[in-house]
Motif scaffolding. Structure first.
Motif, mmCIF file in Angstrom:
data_model
loop_
_atom_site.group_PDB
_atom_site.id
_atom_site.type_symbol
_atom_site.label_atom_id
_atom_site.label_comp_id
_atom_site.label_asym_id
_atom_site.label_seq_id
_atom_site.Cartn_x
_atom_site.Cartn_y
_atom_site.Cartn_z
ATOM 1 N N GLU A 407 0.833 -1.209 0.000
ATOM 2 C CA GLU A 407 0.000 0.000 0.000
ATOM 3 C C GLU A 407 0.869 1.261 0.000
ATOM 4 O O GLU A 407 0.559 2.249 -0.687
ATOM 5 C CB GLU A 407 -0.913 -0.004 1.225
ATOM 6 C CG GLU A 407 -1.948 -1.122 1.245
ATOM 7 C CD GLU A 407 -1.469 -2.370 1.958
ATOM 8 O OE1 GLU A 407 -2.319 -3.102 2.503
ATOM 9 O OE2 GLU A 407 -0.242 -2.612 1.987
ATOM 10 N N ALA A 408 1.987 1.231 0.778
ATOM 11 C CA ALA A 408 2.876 2.390 0.847
ATOM 12 C C ALA A 408 3.596 2.603 -0.488
ATOM 13 O O ALA A 408 3.801 3.740 -0.926
ATOM 14 C CB ALA A 408 3.893 2.204 1.970
ATOM 15 N N LYS A 409 3.988 1.509 -1.151
ATOM 16 C CA LYS A 409 4.639 1.617 -2.463
ATOM 17 C C LYS A 409 3.703 2.276 -3.473
ATOM 18 O O LYS A 409 4.137 3.078 -4.315
ATOM 19 C CB LYS A 409 5.048 0.227 -2.964
ATOM 20 C CG LYS A 409 6.134 -0.442 -2.139
ATOM 21 C CD LYS A 409 6.397 -1.864 -2.649
ATOM 22 C CE LYS A 409 7.440 -2.565 -1.814
ATOM 23 N NZ LYS A 409 7.666 -3.968 -2.257
ATOM 24 N N ILE A 410 2.413 1.950 -3.402
ATOM 25 C CA ILE A 410 1.429 2.516 -4.332
ATOM 26 C C ILE A 410 1.244 4.004 -4.069
ATOM 27 O O ILE A 410 1.277 4.830 -5.004
ATOM 28 C CB ILE A 410 0.089 1.759 -4.199
ATOM 29 C CG1 ILE A 410 0.230 0.338 -4.727
ATOM 30 C CG2 ILE A 410 -1.030 2.500 -4.936
ATOM 31 C CD1 ILE A 410 -0.977 -0.551 -4.472
ATOM 32 N N ILE A 411 1.046 4.381 -2.799
ATOM 33 C CA ILE A 411 0.823 5.787 -2.471
ATOM 34 C C ILE A 411 2.074 6.603 -2.759
ATOM 35 O O ILE A 411 1.992 7.778 -3.183
ATOM 36 C CB ILE A 411 0.380 5.933 -1.000
ATOM 37 C CG1 ILE A 411 -1.033 5.362 -0.841
ATOM 38 C CG2 ILE A 411 0.413 7.397 -0.545
ATOM 39 C CD1 ILE A 411 -1.591 5.428 0.560
ATOM 40 N N SER A 412 3.265 6.010 -2.588
ATOM 41 C CA SER A 412 4.522 6.709 -2.895
ATOM 42 C C SER A 412 4.559 7.142 -4.352
ATOM 43 O O SER A 412 4.904 8.292 -4.673
ATOM 44 C CB SER A 412 5.694 5.776 -2.584
ATOM 45 O OG SER A 412 6.906 6.321 -3.060
ATOM 46 N N VAL A 413 4.185 6.231 -5.269
ATOM 47 C CA VAL A 413 4.182 6.551 -6.706
ATOM 48 C C VAL A 413 3.088 7.572 -7.024
ATOM 49 O O VAL A 413 3.315 8.553 -7.747
ATOM 50 C CB VAL A 413 3.991 5.268 -7.542
ATOM 51 C CG1 VAL A 413 3.715 5.613 -9.004
ATOM 52 C CG2 VAL A 413 5.222 4.387 -7.427
ATOM 53 N N ALA A 414 1.867 7.359 -6.492
ATOM 54 C CA ALA A 414 0.763 8.284 -6.756
ATOM 55 C C ALA A 414 1.081 9.680 -6.229
ATOM 56 O O ALA A 414 0.759 10.700 -6.874
ATOM 57 C CB ALA A 414 -0.523 7.754 -6.108
ATOM 58 N N ASP A 415 1.754 9.764 -5.077
ATOM 59 C CA ASP A 415 2.090 11.053 -4.452
ATOM 60 C C ASP A 415 3.099 11.824 -5.292
ATOM 61 O O ASP A 415 2.933 13.027 -5.539
ATOM 62 C CB ASP A 415 2.646 10.780 -3.052
ATOM 63 C CG ASP A 415 2.845 12.066 -2.258
ATOM 64 O OD1 ASP A 415 2.008 12.989 -2.398
ATOM 65 O OD2 ASP A 415 3.805 12.138 -1.479
ATOM 66 N N ILE A 416 4.125 11.142 -5.799
ATOM 67 C CA ILE A 416 5.150 11.838 -6.576
ATOM 68 C C ILE A 416 4.609 12.288 -7.925
ATOM 69 O O ILE A 416 4.933 13.367 -8.434
ATOM 70 C CB ILE A 416 6.410 10.953 -6.748
ATOM 71 C CG1 ILE A 416 7.609 11.810 -7.189
ATOM 72 C CG2 ILE A 416 6.177 9.821 -7.732
ATOM 73 C CD1 ILE A 416 8.102 12.723 -6.098
ATOM 74 N N VAL A 417 3.732 11.447 -8.526
ATOM 75 C CA VAL A 417 3.134 11.817 -9.815
ATOM 76 C C VAL A 417 2.267 13.058 -9.658
ATOM 77 O O VAL A 417 2.367 14.010 -10.456
ATOM 78 C CB VAL A 417 2.309 10.643 -10.388
ATOM 79 C CG1 VAL A 417 1.459 11.110 -11.576
ATOM 80 C CG2 VAL A 417 3.233 9.516 -10.826
#
Length: 467
Positions: A407-417
């Motif tokens: 879940e953290a890996k997903i939010i990390s990518v969505a946050d940077i985008v």
């Protein structure tokens, strides 16, 4: 006239022949009498005249104790009258089927005897020939079975569960306990005419299918069903059915529990949970709105990160429960920034090293705010890790990819985008192309490869947009 033709000679030959036959018959009788596995006796004038070894073994008496003794002496008083009547009628030529009575052995034990008798001539006078078998074990087994059946029926009758049996061929109810009658409102007489279709509210095809399944597999927990009471009202029941054998015929035995009140309570609980969920959602939205009100550049940021995170999670095939946790975490992932001075976050120019150190504390602050709240998902841990990188270069703990939550890996990518594509106080929006170039260039280095591929698929192939 020849000597052989004289009448007196012929008579002597016939007499010798009869005598020989009589001796052979007596010899055969004695052999059978001595070796028979069944007790045999002869009674004349109510007294034992002859008893075989098996009779003596069964009763425990020796021959001297039996011969010349009244045969009724060894029969318990309650059974003597019946035997006396049989003996009198037997001597008159009547025949009787096997009958049972109780016999007192030498050691005082009372045993059950099954006996067949016949009228014979013994030494020229009427007598009774008896075949004598010990059936005590059989009687005890029958008594035990009878007691077991009585206990079984008593348990069924007094059970708080509704119990009934029906014939799978005719579908007729064969037997039902009081709980069944009270539950459906039928009398014992009415149940005798009842078909299972009369009270099972499901369609006949499904009923027939479930009966076929029980007959094939022996036992099945049917689960929840609807029954129709005599007054037409429907009730919920949980049913367990099994196949049993009764008198050589397959019967279906059913135990049912009324769960109508439970169903109502469950429905109320679901409504209550939905109300709590609605309050929870409103609370989460309020928290997110509080952060955005304080930092105007964050307006819509958390919502957009949440939407993209959910889309990526769907693309990766995560479960509904996991996706809901990601949605909630995305909405409040920046809650820790509430502790960072507004001047730093809204500063239009470059940020100093000290200021950035303060900003980097927000995942830990967010974790501390949420860690004691019992979410059904690891929300606090997701927020704690959302700025970590899979190569260990992220913050606050420098975790590597193997230690990060999906879940953290997903939010990390969505946050940077979202961050690169949107305006920030210290720079203008760089656009979605730059954002996708960032994650594509660092795929497998800073960002999880599968998560990046799913994100690129969404934007390039499926037309995902933030607004």
């Amino acid at each position: 006239m020849k000597y052989e033709d004289k009448p007196e000679v012929q008579h002597m030959d016939e007499s010798r022949k009869q005598k020989s036959q009589s001796l052979r018959a007596e010899k055969l009788f004695r052999a059978l009498f001595s070796s028979s596995p069944i007790g045999i006796y002869i009674v004349q004038d109510r007294k034992f005249k002859l008893v075989n070894p098996r009779f003596r073994k069964i009763t425990g008496y020796c021959e001297e104790e039996l011969l010349g003794t009244d045969s009724f002496k060894f029969v318990i008083k309650e059974d003597r009258r019946k035997l006396r009547g049989n003996a009198v009628n037997m001597l008159k030529g009547e025949r009787f089927p096997p009958y049972e009575y109780r016999f007192i052995k030498k050691d005082g034990e009372i045993i059950w005897i099954m006996e067949t008798v016949a009228s014979i001539q013994y030494k020229g006078r009427p007598a009774i020939l008896g075949n004598f078998m010990d059936i005590t074990e059989q009687k005890h087994a029958e008594d035990g079975l009878r007691e077991s059946e009585e206990r079984y029926r008593m348990v069924i009758k007094q059970s708080v569960e509704a119990i009934y049996m029906f014939d799978p061929e005719t579908r007729h109810v064969m037997e039902a306990n009081n709980t069944f009658l009270n539950l459906l409102g039928y009398s014992a007489k009415e149940v005798q005419e009842l078909l299972i279709y009369d009270f099972i509210a499901n369609d006949r095809r499904s009923i027939d299918a479930y009966i076929k399944h029980i007959l094939n597999y022996g036992a099945i927990t049917v689960g929840d069903r609807l029954w129709r009471r005599k007054d037409g009202n429907l009730i919920d029941v949980h049913v367990t059915a099994s196949k049993i054998m009764q008198k050589g015929k397959e019967i279906i035995f059913v135990i049912a529990r009324d769960i109508t009140e439970y169903k109502k309570a469950e429905e109320e609980r679901k409504k209550g949970n939905q109300r709590l969920l609605n309050v929870f959602q409103e609370t989460i939205e309020a928290i997110a709105l509080t952060i955005e009100k304080r930092y105007s550049y964050l307006s819509g940021h958390q919502q957009r990160v949440s939407r993209l995170s959910v889309a990526i999670a769907n693309e990766l095939g995560l479960s509904k429960k996991e996706i809901e946790g990601i949605r909630i975490a995305g909405i409040i992932h920046d809650i820790g920034k509430i502790s960072v001075p507004a001047g730093i976050l809204s500063k239009p120019g470059p940020i100093s090293e000290i200021e950035f150190s303060l900003i980097k504390t927000h995942p830990k602050i967010g974790y501390d705010i949420l860690k004691n709240i019992e979410f059904p998902w690891p929300i606090a841990e997701i927020i704690y890790q959302h700025h970590e990188k899979i190569d260990g270069s992220g913050y606050p703990s420098g975790l590597s990819g193997k230690d990060m939550l999906t879940e953290a890996k997903i939010i990390s990518v969505a946050d940077i985008v979202e961050a690169i594509a949107s305006h920030r106080p210290y720079r203008p929006a760089l656009g979605i192309d730059a954002a996708l170039e960032e994650i594509s260039g660092n795929k497998g280095v800073l960002y999880d490869k599968e998560v990046v591929n799913a994100c690129l698929e969404l934007f390039k192939e499926k037309g995902f947009k933030f607004e």
